[in-house]
Design a protein around this motif. Sequence first.
Motif, mmCIF file in Angstrom:
data_model
loop_
_atom_site.group_PDB
_atom_site.id
_atom_site.type_symbol
_atom_site.label_atom_id
_atom_site.label_comp_id
_atom_site.label_asym_id
_atom_site.label_seq_id
_atom_site.Cartn_x
_atom_site.Cartn_y
_atom_site.Cartn_z
ATOM 1 N N ASP A 1 0.823 -1.216 0.000
ATOM 2 C CA ASP A 1 0.000 0.000 0.000
ATOM 3 C C ASP A 1 0.852 1.259 0.000
ATOM 4 O O ASP A 1 0.498 2.256 -0.645
ATOM 5 N N GLN A 2 1.944 1.247 0.734
ATOM 6 C CA GLN A 2 2.783 2.439 0.760
ATOM 7 C C GLN A 2 3.312 2.767 -0.629
ATOM 8 O O GLN A 2 3.353 3.936 -1.029
ATOM 9 N N MET A 3 3.722 1.757 -1.376
ATOM 10 C CA MET A 3 4.186 2.022 -2.734
ATOM 11 C C MET A 3 3.029 2.475 -3.622
ATOM 12 O O MET A 3 3.216 3.312 -4.511
ATOM 13 N N ALA A 4 1.838 1.947 -3.396
ATOM 14 C CA ALA A 4 0.677 2.396 -4.164
ATOM 15 C C ALA A 4 0.413 3.882 -3.924
ATOM 16 O O ALA A 4 0.099 4.628 -4.865
ATOM 17 N N LEU A 5 0.571 4.339 -2.677
ATOM 18 C CA LEU A 5 0.379 5.764 -2.390
ATOM 19 C C LEU A 5 1.491 6.596 -3.033
ATOM 20 O O LEU A 5 1.271 7.748 -3.409
ATOM 21 N N GLY A 6 2.681 6.023 -3.170
ATOM 22 C CA GLY A 6 3.740 6.691 -3.914
ATOM 23 C C GLY A 6 3.372 6.850 -5.379
ATOM 24 O O GLY A 6 3.662 7.878 -6.011
ATOM 25 N N VAL A 7 2.704 5.820 -5.939
ATOM 26 C CA VAL A 7 2.223 5.906 -7.322
ATOM 27 C C VAL A 7 1.175 7.021 -7.440
ATOM 28 O O VAL A 7 1.177 7.781 -8.418
ATOM 29 N N TYR A 8 0.289 7.136 -6.456
ATOM 30 C CA TYR A 8 -0.688 8.234 -6.453
ATOM 31 C C TYR A 8 0.015 9.579 -6.647
ATOM 32 O O TYR A 8 -0.428 10.428 -7.427
ATOM 33 N N GLU A 9 1.110 9.780 -5.924
ATOM 34 C CA GLU A 9 1.833 11.045 -6.010
ATOM 35 C C GLU A 9 2.450 11.235 -7.397
ATOM 36 O O GLU A 9 2.433 12.345 -7.955
ATOM 37 N N ALA A 10 2.999 10.155 -7.966
ATOM 38 C CA ALA A 10 3.563 10.237 -9.315
ATOM 39 C C ALA A 10 2.487 10.579 -10.343
ATOM 40 O O ALA A 10 2.715 11.377 -11.265
ATOM 41 N N VAL A 11 1.315 9.991 -10.181
ATOM 42 C CA VAL A 11 0.198 10.282 -11.089
ATOM 43 C C VAL A 11 -0.215 11.748 -10.971
ATOM 44 O O VAL A 11 -0.420 12.452 -11.971
ATOM 45 N N ARG A 12 -0.324 12.223 -9.738
ATOM 46 C CA ARG A 12 -0.737 13.614 -9.519
ATOM 47 C C ARG A 12 0.253 14.590 -10.131
ATOM 48 O O ARG A 12 -0.143 15.565 -10.787
ATOM 49 N N LYS A 13 1.543 14.314 -9.935
ATOM 50 C CA LYS A 13 2.561 15.236 -10.457
ATOM 51 C C LYS A 13 2.614 15.245 -11.977
ATOM 52 O O LYS A 13 3.110 16.204 -12.576
ATOM 53 N N ARG A 14 2.105 14.214 -12.596
ATOM 54 C CA ARG A 14 2.072 14.167 -14.055
ATOM 55 C C ARG A 14 0.787 14.796 -14.605
ATOM 56 O O ARG A 14 0.554 14.806 -15.811
ATOM 57 N N GLY A 15 -0.059 15.301 -13.710
ATOM 58 C CA GLY A 15 -1.296 15.941 -14.136
ATOM 59 C C GLY A 15 -2.381 14.963 -14.520
ATOM 60 O O GLY A 15 -3.321 15.314 -15.236
ATOM 61 N N LEU A 16 -2.267 13.719 -14.021
ATOM 62 C CA LEU A 16 -3.249 12.679 -14.320
ATOM 63 C C LEU A 16 -4.098 12.385 -13.079
ATOM 64 O O LEU A 16 -3.821 12.891 -11.992
ATOM 65 N N ARG A 17 -5.087 11.510 -13.270
ATOM 66 C CA ARG A 17 -5.980 11.193 -12.157
ATOM 67 C C ARG A 17 -6.184 9.689 -12.054
ATOM 68 O O ARG A 17 -6.199 8.973 -13.057
ATOM 69 N N VAL A 18 -6.338 9.230 -10.795
ATOM 70 C CA VAL A 18 -6.685 7.844 -10.490
ATOM 71 C C VAL A 18 -8.178 7.806 -10.188
ATOM 72 O O VAL A 18 -8.659 8.598 -9.367
ATOM 73 N N PRO A 19 -8.968 6.915 -10.816
ATOM 74 C CA PRO A 19 -8.613 5.912 -11.830
ATOM 75 C C PRO A 19 -8.921 6.370 -13.256
ATOM 76 O O PRO A 19 -8.877 5.545 -14.172
ATOM 77 N N ASP A 20 -9.259 7.669 -13.438
ATOM 78 C CA ASP A 20 -9.674 8.124 -14.766
ATOM 79 C C ASP A 20 -8.609 7.857 -15.820
ATOM 80 O O ASP A 20 -8.924 7.428 -16.942
ATOM 81 N N ASP A 21 -7.347 8.132 -15.473
ATOM 82 C CA ASP A 21 -6.258 7.968 -16.431
ATOM 83 C C ASP A 21 -5.463 6.692 -16.207
ATOM 84 O O ASP A 21 -4.900 6.136 -17.156
ATOM 85 N N ILE A 22 -5.389 6.243 -14.989
ATOM 86 C CA ILE A 22 -4.661 5.008 -14.677
ATOM 87 C C ILE A 22 -5.222 4.394 -13.394
ATOM 88 O O ILE A 22 -5.539 5.101 -12.435
#
Length: 328
Positions: free
Chosen positions: A239-260
């Motif tokens: 889960d901790q790595m999943a929350l790290g992915v959330y941050e990477a998605v946000r910084k790329r201007g994308l959204r979970v789960p709309d874009d990934i």
Amino acid sequence: MIARLAGVSVPTVSRVINGRSDVAPQTRERVEELLNRHGYRRRSAARRTSAALIDLVFNDLDSPWAVEIIRGVEDVAQSSGAGTVVSAIHRRTSSAKQWLDNMRIRSSEGVIFVTSMVEPPLQAELRRLHLPVVIVDPAGVAPQEAPTIGATNWAGSLRATQYLLGLGHRRIGFIAGPPQLMCSRARMDGYRAALDAAGVALDDTLVRPGNFYHEAGYTAGTQLLALPDPPTAIFASSDQMALGVYEAVRKRGLRVPDDISVVGFDDLPEVRWCSPPLTTIRQPLAEMGMLAARTVLRLARGEKIESPRVELATDLVIRDSAAPPRRR
């Protein structure tokens, strides 16, 4: 070893060590002579009448899942009138030696190691002290005589990947855990097995190393999203790595789960409150701690256990972080 040399059962040796009266005098004399010869330091009478102690040993204590295991151990310890001593040995020989010196002084009833490699010299010393050992999520091959407690990591990873496949994803990124941990290997194998069963070829560019911590998830997520053909979903094996992915998605201007889509593994308490709430595999961490504590206390009393290798079931918890892939 003492039981074998004396020609008696382990519970008989335990009764002698604990000063029980239900042992024949000749047997008691033979066992005590062997204990003295092999350097066993008998606990004082005052120590034996005080509350029992369980040593709970982690490599590190900087992860929320450690708190869940501690909570499970504490629940059982308190209900049994025992105390818990929590230590972190930080994978260093000096730390392990200091912990062992301190444990000799406090005369623990038994030891629970979590995601730890119990090196041969440490195994030998614990055997010499006649201390029962239980290992939760062992790193590498556990000592043959030590019971292990784990979860169905392979089945959980298989289920998470199948869920994403069922939503229509075919390019599924995977962020692995520390390769030395058997649970990490099982999660990687479950991911591969699900892809293979669905007829989806494994793409090595979609697999990234990790260590179960937030920063590794952020780094791996950033790398996966930067690929020329990025994944439509990412399965992070914690889960901790999943929350790290959330941050990477946000910084790329994308959204979970709309874009990934993103799926984790653990079901830590905080992931139900993140935005969006995380779909994950529930690993019964507190229950693993409870079972480890019950097992080590039973062994300390000289009781037999039903199975030396136990895996508790994992479950898929569906929330809002995964959806069918968008058309590109």
